[in-house]
Design a protein around this motif. Structure first.
Motif, PDB file in Angstrom:
ATOM      1  N   ARG A  18       0.806  -1.216   0.000  1.00 48.68           N
ATOM      2  CA  ARG A  18       0.000   0.000   0.000  1.00 48.68           C
ATOM      3  C   ARG A  18       0.843   1.270   0.000  1.00 48.68           C
ATOM      4  O   ARG A  18       0.363   2.338  -0.377  1.00 48.68           O
ATOM      5  CB  ARG A  18      -0.929   0.017   1.219  1.00 48.68           C
ATOM      6  N   ASN A  19       2.118   1.169   0.375  1.00 38.79           N
ATOM      7  CA  ASN A  19       2.960   2.356   0.557  1.00 38.79           C
ATOM      8  C   ASN A  19       3.992   2.590  -0.536  1.00 38.79           C
ATOM      9  O   ASN A  19       4.519   3.692  -0.660  1.00 38.79           O
ATOM     10  CB  ASN A  19       3.686   2.263   1.907  1.00 38.79           C
ATOM     11  N   LYS A  20       4.296   1.564  -1.327  1.00 36.21           N
ATOM     12  CA  LYS A  20       5.277   1.701  -2.394  1.00 36.21           C
ATOM     13  C   LYS A  20       4.845   0.908  -3.622  1.00 36.21           C
ATOM     14  O   LYS A  20       4.154  -0.099  -3.509  1.00 36.21           O
ATOM     15  CB  LYS A  20       6.652   1.203  -1.929  1.00 36.21           C
ATOM     16  N   SER A  21       5.307   1.379  -4.792  1.00 38.44           N
ATOM     17  CA  SER A  21       5.057   0.653  -6.033  1.00 38.44           C
ATOM     18  C   SER A  21       6.229  -0.269  -6.327  1.00 38.44           C
ATOM     19  O   SER A  21       7.377   0.052  -6.010  1.00 38.44           O
ATOM     20  CB  SER A  21       4.867   1.630  -7.192  1.00 38.44           C
ATOM     21  N   HIS A  22       5.932  -1.417  -6.936  1.00 32.46           N
ATOM     22  CA  HIS A  22       6.972  -2.403  -7.237  1.00 32.46           C
ATOM     23  C   HIS A  22       6.702  -3.055  -8.586  1.00 32.46           C
ATOM     24  O   HIS A  22       5.562  -3.062  -9.072  1.00 32.46           O
ATOM     25  CB  HIS A  22       7.014  -3.495  -6.174  1.00 32.46           C
ATOM     26  N   LYS A  23       7.761  -3.631  -9.169  1.00 29.03           N
ATOM     27  CA  LYS A  23       7.589  -4.337 -10.438  1.00 29.03           C
ATOM     28  C   LYS A  23       8.623  -5.445 -10.573  1.00 29.03           C
ATOM     29  O   LYS A  23       9.791  -5.281 -10.212  1.00 29.03           O
ATOM     30  CB  LYS A  23       7.716  -3.379 -11.621  1.00 29.03           C
ATOM     31  N   ILE A  24       8.179  -6.585 -11.103  1.00 28.15           N
ATOM     32  CA  ILE A  24       9.087  -7.677 -11.448  1.00 28.15           C
ATOM     33  C   ILE A  24       8.731  -8.205 -12.835  1.00 28.15           C
ATOM     34  O   ILE A  24       7.597  -8.062 -13.301  1.00 28.15           O
ATOM     35  CB  ILE A  24       9.033  -8.850 -10.434  1.00 28.15           C
ATOM     36  N   GLY A  25       9.719  -8.817 -13.486  1.00 29.73           N
ATOM     37  CA  GLY A  25       9.499  -9.491 -14.753  1.00 29.73           C
ATOM     38  C   GLY A  25       9.729 -10.982 -14.588  1.00 29.73           C
ATOM     39  O   GLY A  25      10.292 -11.429 -13.582  1.00 29.73           O
ATOM     40  N   SER A  26       9.309 -11.757 -15.582  1.00 28.12           N
ATOM     41  CA  SER A  26       9.520 -13.203 -15.538  1.00 28.12           C
ATOM     42  C   SER A  26       9.419 -13.776 -16.940  1.00 28.12           C
ATOM     43  O   SER A  26       9.110 -13.060 -17.902  1.00 28.12           O
ATOM     44  CB  SER A  26       8.484 -13.879 -14.624  1.00 28.12           C
TER      45      SER A  26
END
Length: 338
Positions: free
Chosen positions: A242-250
């Motif tokens: 809720r406090n930070k944006s994140h991203k991962i790939g796969s």
């Protein structure tokens, strides 16, 4: 000894044969007609956007809004929404000249050109996304069983976008084929990028190939990793911070959004040996911080140098699945075969 069969007996047998053949053909035609009849396209005013369309097969429906170039919703008929929508922009039209709507974050399902790292070189800006892909109205080509969204030609990429939306008869399945057509300009190395924004999930999952091309099963795309990220027996899971944006790939070919009452499975098979953007990612998951509580399930096509007259496409398949247990991971493993 060969028995003689009277002409009357032959006639009776022939009549019975043709009667059986007629019944079989009639039944097949009736089933085919009924199957086709289940697909309907209805014009509507959706959230203030006129000239929108609801594509339905009687079980599920897709809401298509040409004025914002999006598939804005996918849901069971009469059921709750799965795609995230940005309420403040309801009924508004994107305007590339407006500073307020330079980035038209309406929600729904859209397409951007990848890689994002090339935007600044090609368009002069690293953000917002190229306007033709994100912030202009599309036109719609409609027939009795499908809707195709068609974009203008992007002045920077020289590409026109086509998005054909169809539903499987009597199945909770939507398919979107997104095509990039190179109409003018110099050759461009590009990937078709599909971004589907969904409501705040219980959990998001990815079905990882075994072995994955990534040692840890994922490709880190943000400074910090997503909340509760876990990889176990071919299943990657995470939640929204809720406090930070994140991203991962796969290198996954299947992603799964798990809501409280329904799940959305999205499939787009990875092409073996192909080169993908973002450090060879074919699927990505982005989680947004509050107050806009959504996640993005994203797929990318292989990179291709597109020349005038050439096309490339990516098909994404969306399946709605009712939740039947309270154990999200157990249910996800069953859905994904993990």
């Amino acid at each position: 000894m060969i028995k003689n069969i009277s002409s009357n007996a032959w006639i009776k047998r022939l009549r019975l044969f043709y009667l059986a053949l007629f019944i079989t053909v009639f039944c097949c035609l009736e089933v085919t007609a009924n199957t086709r009849a289940t697909i309907t396209v209805t014009k509507t005013n959706y959230q203030g956007w006129q000239d929108s369309y609801i594509l339905s097969n009687g079980q599920v429906e897709a809401v298509i809004v040409p004025k914002v170039g999006r598939i804005m919703q996918f849901r069971f008929k009469g059921g709750e929404a799965t795609f995230w929508e940005n309420d403040p922009v309801y009924g508004k039209a994107p305007n590339v000249k407006s500073e307020e709507w330079g980035y038209f974050g309406a929600g729904g399902d859209k397409t951007w050109p990848a890689p994002q790292s090339a935007w600044e070189k090609i368009t002069g800006k690293g953000w917002p996304p190229p306007a033709t892909f994100d912030s202009v109205p599309f036109t719609a080509k409609v027939n009795r069983r499908e809707v195709t969204l068609i974009s203008p030609i992007d002045p920077f990429y020289g590409i026109r976008v086509y998005r054909k939306i169809t539903l499987e008869p009597r199945k909770p399945v939507m398919k979107i084929t997104t095509t990039y057509e190179k109409v003018k300009g110099k050759p461009q190395n590009v990937s078709v990028w599909i971004v589907t924004q969904l409501h705040d999930p219980v959990t998001v999952y990815a079905a990882l190939p075994q072995p994955s091309i990534f040692p840890e099963g994922y490709n880190k795309r943000s400074e910090n990793l997503p909340a509760n990220l876990k990889v176990n027996n071919g299943l990657l899971s995470l939640t929204r911070d809720r406090n930070k944006s994140h991203k991962i790939g796969s290198d996954a070919s299947t992603l799964l959004w798990m809501g409280k009452k329904v799940a959305v499975r999205i499939d787009s098979p990875r092409v073996p040996g192909a080169s993908y953007p973002d450090n060879n990612s074919s699927a990505e998951i982005y989680t947004n911080l509050d107050p806009k509580a959504y996640v993005e399930l994203e797929f990318l096509s292989p990179l291709k140098t597109l020349r005038v007259g050439q096309k490339m496409d990516l098909t994404t398949t969306y399946t709605l699945i009712p939740r039947i247990t309270e154990n999200a991971e157990q249910e996800a493993r069953k859905i994904l075969g993990r």
